[in-house]
Enzyme design. Structure first.
Site, short mmCIF file in Angstrom:
data_model
loop_
_atom_site.label_atom_id
_atom_site.label_comp_id
_atom_site.label_asym_id
_atom_site.label_seq_id
_atom_site.Cartn_x
_atom_site.Cartn_y
_atom_site.Cartn_z
NE ARG A 1 -3.70 2.44 0.66
CZ ARG A 1 -4.57 2.90 -0.22
NH1 ARG A 1 -4.67 2.33 -1.43
NH2 ARG A 1 -5.37 3.90 0.10
CD GLU B 1 -11.05 -25.29 25.74
OE1 GLU B 1 -10.16 -25.61 26.54
OE2 GLU B 1 -11.19 -25.79 24.63
C1 LIG Z 1 -18.01 -20.26 20.04
C2 LIG Z 1 -18.08 -20.89 21.40
C3 LIG Z 1 -17.71 -22.21 21.57
C4 LIG Z 1 -17.83 -22.82 22.83
N1 LIG Z 1 -17.57 -24.18 22.95
C5 LIG Z 1 -17.83 -24.79 24.12
C6 LIG Z 1 -17.74 -26.23 24.23
O1 LIG Z 1 -17.37 -26.92 23.27
N2 LIG Z 1 -18.08 -26.82 25.41
C7 LIG Z 1 -18.49 -26.09 26.48
O2 LIG Z 1 -18.79 -26.69 27.52
N3 LIG Z 1 -18.59 -24.72 26.43
C8 LIG Z 1 -18.29 -24.07 25.27
N4 LIG Z 1 -18.41 -22.70 25.18
C9 LIG Z 1 -18.86 -21.94 26.35
C10 LIG Z 1 -17.79 -21.05 26.97
O3 LIG Z 1 -16.82 -21.83 27.62
C11 LIG Z 1 -18.53 -20.05 27.90
O4 LIG Z 1 -19.23 -19.15 27.06
C12 LIG Z 1 -17.57 -19.32 28.80
O5 LIG Z 1 -17.01 -20.19 29.75
C13 LIG Z 1 -18.27 -18.14 29.53
O6 LIG Z 1 -19.47 -18.52 30.10
P1 LIG Z 1 -20.78 -17.62 29.84
O7 LIG Z 1 -20.90 -17.43 28.37
O8 LIG Z 1 -21.93 -18.23 30.54
O9 LIG Z 1 -20.44 -16.20 30.48
P2 LIG Z 1 -20.67 -15.77 32.03
O10 LIG Z 1 -20.11 -16.81 32.91
O11 LIG Z 1 -22.09 -15.38 32.20
O12 LIG Z 1 -19.75 -14.48 32.12
C14 LIG Z 1 -20.19 -13.16 31.75
C15 LIG Z 1 -19.07 -12.19 32.12
O13 LIG Z 1 -18.90 -12.18 33.55
C16 LIG Z 1 -17.54 -12.45 33.85
N5 LIG Z 1 -17.46 -13.16 35.12
C17 LIG Z 1 -18.16 -14.27 35.51
N6 LIG Z 1 -17.81 -14.62 36.75
C18 LIG Z 1 -16.86 -13.74 37.16
C19 LIG Z 1 -16.10 -13.59 38.35
N7 LIG Z 1 -16.20 -14.43 39.37
N8 LIG Z 1 -15.22 -12.55 38.43
C20 LIG Z 1 -15.08 -11.69 37.40
N9 LIG Z 1 -15.77 -11.80 36.24
C21 LIG Z 1 -16.64 -12.82 36.13
C22 LIG Z 1 -17.04 -13.28 32.68
O14 LIG Z 1 -15.63 -13.25 32.60
C23 LIG Z 1 -17.72 -12.59 31.53
O15 LIG Z 1 -17.00 -11.44 31.16
C24 LIG Z 1 -18.27 -22.07 23.94
C25 LIG Z 1 -18.59 -20.71 23.78
C26 LIG Z 1 -18.53 -20.13 22.53
C27 LIG Z 1 -18.95 -18.69 22.39
#
Ligand SMILES: Cc1cc2nc3c(=O)[nH]c(=O)nc-3n(C[C@H](O)[C@H](O)[C@H](O)COP(=O)(O)OP(=O)(O)OC[C@H]3O[C@@H](n4cnc5c(N)ncnc54)[C@H](O)[C@@H]3O)c2cc1C
Length: 396
Positions: free
Chosen positions: A284, A379
Site C-alpha cells: 500500500r 474454555e
Molecule cells: C463459540 C463458542 C464455543 C464454545 N464451545 C464450548 C464447548 O465446546 N463446550 C463447552 O462446555 N462450552 C463451550 N463454550 C462456552 C464457553 O466456555 C462459555 O461461554 C464461557 O465459559 C463463559 O461462560 P458464559 O458465556 O456463561 O459467560 P458468564 O459466565 O455469564 O460471564 C459473563 C461475564 O462475567 C464475567 N465473570 C463471571 N464470573 C466472574 C467472576 N467471578 N469474576 C469476574 N468476572 C466474572 C465473565 O468473565 C464474563 O466477562 C463455547 C462458547 C462459545 C462462544
C-alpha cells in the site's frame, strides 16, 4: 581445577533450542500448510458467510491423522506431542480459526476426556473411532445458567437400574450438532456441589438426546456451536466416564490441556492477521511511498511481532510441561490469557494497518478480527483465567 564447560564451545555441543522445530515438526507444519492452502483457503469466506460446517475437510483432516494427534498409536492415533499439537492448531488457525476450533475441541476436550478418565473398554470403543475421524467428538460442560460458574450445572443424571437417565440442556457446544459422540457433565448428587458432578458418554441417536439451536455467531462461523438437549435420555450404566462425583475434577484437568489449544488457536489467528498486515503495508502506497516505510507503521509491526513471539513462548512452555507429564494449571491459564488478549490486540492493529480495506470482506483481516474474540471467552474467560492464576499463585 577444571573450568566449567560453556555451551557453544568446542568442548560442549550447543544446547538445542527447544523452540526451533525439529525436522519432523517442520514436515508436519509444511504438510498442514499445503493442505490448508489447497483445501481450506479457497473456501474460507464461503463457509463463513453461509455458516457452513466443512464436513469433507474434517474427514480429510481425520485421514491426515489430525483428529488423533495426541492419541497413542495403539489406540489408532498418531501419538504426537503437545508441542506438535500446538504447531498443528496454529497452522490451521492461521488460515481458518473455525477449522482450528473444530480440531481443538475434538482432540483436547472430547477425546482427551475419554482417554484420561475412561476405562479400557471405553477407550477401546471410542478412541480409535475418534482418532481416525470416523466419529467427531463434542464436550458439554456449559449450560444456559452456568458458564464461568461451571460447577453450577443443572443437567441431572439419575441412576435407574442399569441405566442413567439424563435431563437438561447444554449450550454453546462446539461440534454439537455434527458430533457422533459427546462427553456431558451432569449432576448425580446436587447436595455435593462440584463433587456431585459426573461425566457421561452419550452417542448420537440415543433416544431423548438431540442437538438444539445452532448459534448464529460473530466469528468462527464455519464451526458448529449448538445446544445439546436431554429429555429422559437413557444411557447404559457403563457410559459413566470416570468415577461418580469426579466429573468436575476431571473436567478441570481436561481444561488444563484444552486451554493450551485455545492459546494455539489465538496464536494462529494472530499470525494470519500479522502476515496479512506485513504484506499489505509493503504494497500500500501513501504520500509517495509504501506505508511500511513510515516509522509509525514499522513500530506497530515490531510490537505485533514481538508480542506474538512472547505469546508463542508461553504457549510452548505449557505444551512442553504437558509433554513432560507436569501439572500445567498455572501455565495453561497464563498461556491462554496472554495469547488470547495479545491476539485480539494484534488483529485489531492488523485491521487498523489496512485502513478502510481492513473493514471490508475482500481482505482477510476482517474475518481474523471477528474470529479472534472467541479466544478470550471459550474454555474460561480472561477473567476466569486471572482467577485460576491468582489461586495457583496464592496456593504456593
Ligand atoms: C463459540 C463458542 C464455543 C464454545 N464451545 C464450548 C464447548 O465446546 N463446550 C463447552 O462446555 N462450552 C463451550 N463454550 C462456552 C464457553 O466456555 C462459555 O461461554 C464461557 O465459559 C463463559 O461462560 P458464559 O458465556 O456463561 O459467560 P458468564 O459466565 O455469564 O460471564 C459473563 C461475564 O462475567 C464475567 N465473570 C463471571 N464470573 C466472574 C467472576 N467471578 N469474576 C469476574 N468476572 C466474572 C465473565 O468473565 C464474563 O466477562 C463455547 C462458547 C462459545 C462462544
Amino acid at each position: 581445577m577444571s573450568t566449567p564447560e560453556r555451551a557453544g564451545t568446542a568442548e560442549a555441543p550447543a544446547a538445542q533450542n527447544p523452540f526451533t522445530p525439529t525436522e519432523d515438526q517442520a514436515q508436519l507444519r509444511q504438510a498442514i500448510r499445503s493442505f490448508a492452502a489447497r483445501e481450506i483457503a479457497p473456501n474460507v469466506m464461503r463457509w463463513d458467510e453461509a455458516s457452513e460446517f466443512p464436513v469433507d475437510v474434517v474427514k480429510k483432516l481425520g485421514q491426515m491423522g489430525l483428529l488423533g494427534i495426541l492419541v497413542p498409536v495403539e489406540y489408532g492415533g498418531v501419538g504426537l506431542s503437545y508441542v506438535d499439537y500446538v504447531l498443528a492448531i496454529e497452522e490451521l488457525s492461521a488460515v481458518d480459526g473455525s477449522i482450528g476450533i473444530i480440531v481443538a475441541s475434538h482432540n483436547s476436550l472430547c477425546t482427551n476426556h475419554i482417554f484420561l478418565a475412561g476405562n479400557e473398554d471405553q477407550r477401546r470403543r471410542y478412541i480409535p473411532r475418534l482418532a481416525s475421524g470416523e466419529w467427531l467428538g463434542a464436550w458439554g460442560l456449559t449450560e444456559p445458567g452456568s458458564g464461568s460458574d461451571a460447577g453450577g450445572a443443572r443437567t441431572t443424571a439419575v441412576r435407574k437400574g442399569d441405566r442413567w437417565v439424563l435431563n437438561g440442556n447444554k449450550t454453546f457446544i462446539t461440534n454439537g450438532s455434527h458430533a457422533q459422540v459427546a462427553v456431558v457433565i451432569a449432576a448425580t448428587d446436587k447436595s455435593q456441589g462440584t463433587r456431585g458432578l459426573s461425566a457421561f458418554i452419550v452417542e448420537k441417536g440415543t433416544p431423548g438426546f438431540r442437538p438444539g439451536r445452532k448459534e448464529n455467531k460473530l466469528g468462527l462461523r464455519a464451526s458448529d456451536t449448538s445446544e445439546l438437549i436431554f429429555e429422559d435420555c437413557e444411557i447404559p450404566a457403563e457410559n459413566l466416564l470416570g468415577k461418580e462425583g469426579e466429573g468436575f475434577i476431571d473436567s478441570m484437568r481436561v481444561l488444563d490441556g484444552g486451554r493450551i489449544s485455545i492459546a494455539a488457536l489465538a496464536l494462529g489467528i494472530a499470525k494470519g492477521a500479522f502476515d496479512a498486515a506485513l504484506k499489505y503495508t509493503q504494497e500500500r502506497h501513501q504520500f509517495g511511498k509504501a506505508i511500511s516505510e513510515f516509522q509509525g507503521i514499522q513500530w506497530k509491526l515490531a510490537d505485533m511481532a514481538t508480542q506474538l513471539d512472547a505469546a508463542r513462548l508461553l504457549t510452548h512452555r505449557a505444551a512442553v510441561m504437558k509433554d513432560n507429564g507436569q501439572k500445567t494449571t498455572l501455565e495453561s491459564a497464563m498461556a491462554k490469557l496472554h495469547s488470547s488478549e495479545t491476539a485480539v490486540r494484534i488483529c485489531d492493529e492488523a485491521v487498523q494497518l489496512h485502513g478502510g480495506y481492513g473493514f471490508i470482506k475482500d481482505y482477510p483481516v476482517e474475518k481474523f478480527y471477528r474470529d479472534v474474540k472467541l479466544c478470550t471467552i471459550g474454555e474460561g474467560t480472561s477473567e476466569i483465567q486471572r482467577m485460576v492464576i491468582a489461586r495457583e499463585l496464592l496456593r504456593k
